[in-house]
Design a protein around this motif. Structure first.
Motif, PDB file in Angstrom:
ATOM      1  N   PRO A   1       0.802  -1.230   0.000  1.00  0.00           N
ATOM      2  CA  PRO A   1       0.000   0.000   0.000  1.00  0.00           C
ATOM      3  C   PRO A   1       0.833   1.278   0.000  1.00  0.00           C
ATOM      4  CG  PRO A   1      -0.734  -1.541   1.687  1.00  0.00           C
ATOM      5  CD  PRO A   1       0.593  -2.031   1.214  1.00  0.00           C
ATOM      6  N   ASP A   2       0.446   2.216  -0.849  1.00  0.00           N
ATOM      7  CA  ASP A   2       1.110   3.525  -0.875  1.00  0.00           C
ATOM      8  C   ASP A   2       0.949   4.242   0.460  1.00  0.00           C
ATOM      9  OD1 ASP A   2       1.974   3.225  -3.454  1.00  0.00           O
ATOM     10  OD2 ASP A   2       0.319   4.331  -4.355  1.00  0.00           O
ATOM     11  N   ALA A   3      -0.195   4.040   1.113  1.00  0.00           N
ATOM     12  CA  ALA A   3      -0.449   4.707   2.387  1.00  0.00           C
ATOM     13  C   ALA A   3       0.582   4.312   3.441  1.00  0.00           C
ATOM     14  CB  ALA A   3      -1.857   4.363   2.884  1.00  0.00           C
ATOM     15  N   VAL A   4       1.116   3.104   3.313  1.00  0.00           N
ATOM     16  CA  VAL A   4       2.129   2.634   4.259  1.00  0.00           C
ATOM     17  C   VAL A   4       3.512   3.137   3.862  1.00  0.00           C
ATOM     18  CG1 VAL A   4       3.276   0.607   5.222  1.00  0.00           C
ATOM     19  CG2 VAL A   4       0.797   0.595   4.903  1.00  0.00           C
ATOM     20  N   THR A   5       3.881   2.982   2.594  1.00  0.00           N
ATOM     21  CA  THR A   5       5.224   3.385   2.154  1.00  0.00           C
ATOM     22  C   THR A   5       5.423   4.898   2.240  1.00  0.00           C
ATOM     23  OG1 THR A   5       4.447   3.344  -0.154  1.00  0.00           O
ATOM     24  CG2 THR A   5       5.588   1.393   0.662  1.00  0.00           C
TER      25      THR A   5
ATOM     26  N   LEU B   1       4.125  -1.532  -9.035  1.00  0.00           N
ATOM     27  CA  LEU B   1       4.804  -0.306  -8.624  1.00  0.00           C
ATOM     28  C   LEU B   1       5.040  -0.268  -7.118  1.00  0.00           C
ATOM     29  CD1 LEU B   1       3.049   2.381 -10.868  1.00  0.00           C
ATOM     30  CD2 LEU B   1       5.320   1.366 -11.134  1.00  0.00           C
ATOM     31  N   GLY B   2       4.195  -0.969  -6.377  1.00  0.00           N
ATOM     32  CA  GLY B   2       4.404  -1.040  -4.931  1.00  0.00           C
ATOM     33  C   GLY B   2       5.727  -1.700  -4.599  1.00  0.00           C
ATOM     34  N   ASP B   3       6.092  -2.732  -5.376  1.00  0.00           N
ATOM     35  CA  ASP B   3       7.373  -3.401  -5.168  1.00  0.00           C
ATOM     36  C   ASP B   3       8.535  -2.471  -5.503  1.00  0.00           C
ATOM     37  OD1 ASP B   3       6.358  -5.940  -4.362  1.00  0.00           O
ATOM     38  OD2 ASP B   3       5.852  -6.366  -6.448  1.00  0.00           O
ATOM     39  N   VAL B   4       8.338  -1.619  -6.498  1.00  0.00           N
ATOM     40  CA  VAL B   4       9.387  -0.654  -6.869  1.00  0.00           C
ATOM     41  C   VAL B   4       9.617   0.317  -5.719  1.00  0.00           C
ATOM     42  CG1 VAL B   4      10.065   1.154  -8.489  1.00  0.00           C
ATOM     43  CG2 VAL B   4       8.809  -0.848  -9.319  1.00  0.00           C
ATOM     44  N   LYS B   5       8.546   0.810  -5.121  1.00  0.00           N
ATOM     45  CA  LYS B   5       8.669   1.736  -3.995  1.00  0.00           C
ATOM     46  C   LYS B   5       9.303   1.044  -2.791  1.00  0.00           C
ATOM     47  CE  LYS B   5       4.654   4.290  -5.652  1.00  0.00           C
ATOM     48  NZ  LYS B   5       3.218   4.586  -5.451  1.00  0.00           N
TER      49      LYS B   5
END
Length: 213
Positions: free
Chosen positions: A93-97, A145-149
């Protein structure tokens, strides 16, 4: 960069990780990270596993070479929650990263300011750039994209270990992912079954940090 901070640091890191793990577990068991479009694969009551994972991550951080323990602690303890989330919904989740990543960076900056070892920041930036670019290319083929972040945040922690640390993290990540993939195939999963790559990345970083002690 090498050097063991001793059993006291290991114990402090583990206890702090345990306490943080309890807080993370209380949040994870609500399922607040899930979207309506997700297809959950885990039962929320089993999210307690994050507690020992966070404690183990905190212990590893206590063994990490100076000046990385603080950043390693934030990464590994927060990574325990991301491992659960990715296994459950196959999504980082973007909210976490968006919160976790800056906290890792802040830990590095504060440590550099306190110790005067600003070279760690250059290493972190180089590691984030290297892993971000590599996983960005891989995203065109299979990764999200989450894995990229997640790779960018991982690079912040293993980058200061130098080229050897980054390579160790990559090799360990691939080994863990391969082992999990084989396990899924043995359990009857198809060759196109989705593999959650987040846990492998976090595990790979933990291996690199341990090897560097």
């Amino acid at each position: 960069m090498h050097g063991d901070l001793g059993p006291t640091a290991l114990l402090v890191g583990a206890v702090a990780g345990l306490l943080a793990g309890v807080a993370l577990w209380r949040w994870l068991r609500t399922g607040a990270y899930r979207y309506d479009t997700d297809e959950p694969r885990s039962r929320l009551e089993r999210s307690w596993v994050v507690v020992p994972l966070a404690a183990a991550g905190g212990a590893v951080a206590g063994l990490t070479p100076w000046p990385l323990p603080a950043a390693a602690w934030v990464y590994l303890v927060g990574g325990a929650a991301l491992v659960w989330i990715d296994v459950d919904v196959h999504r980082v989740p973007d909210a976490v990263t968006r919160v976790w990543g800056p906290l890792v960076a802040l830990a590095l900056v504060v440590t550099a300011m306190v110790t005067g070892q600003y070279g760690v920041l250059w290493g972190a930036a180089a590691g984030a750039l290297a892993l971000g670019l590599l996983f960005g290319v891989m995203a065109f083929f299979s990764l999200g994209l989450g894995d990229v972040k997640l790779a960018l945040v991982t690079g912040l922690v293993v980058g200061p270990l130098g080229v050897t640390g980054v390579i160790t993290a990559l090799v360990a990540t691939c080994a863990v992912a391969a082992a999990v993939g084989v396990g899924l195939l043995l359990r009857g999963a198809g060759r196109k079954a989705h593999l959650a790559y987040g846990p492998a990345l976090v595990a790979g970083a933990a291996v690199a940090l341990l090897v560097a002690t």
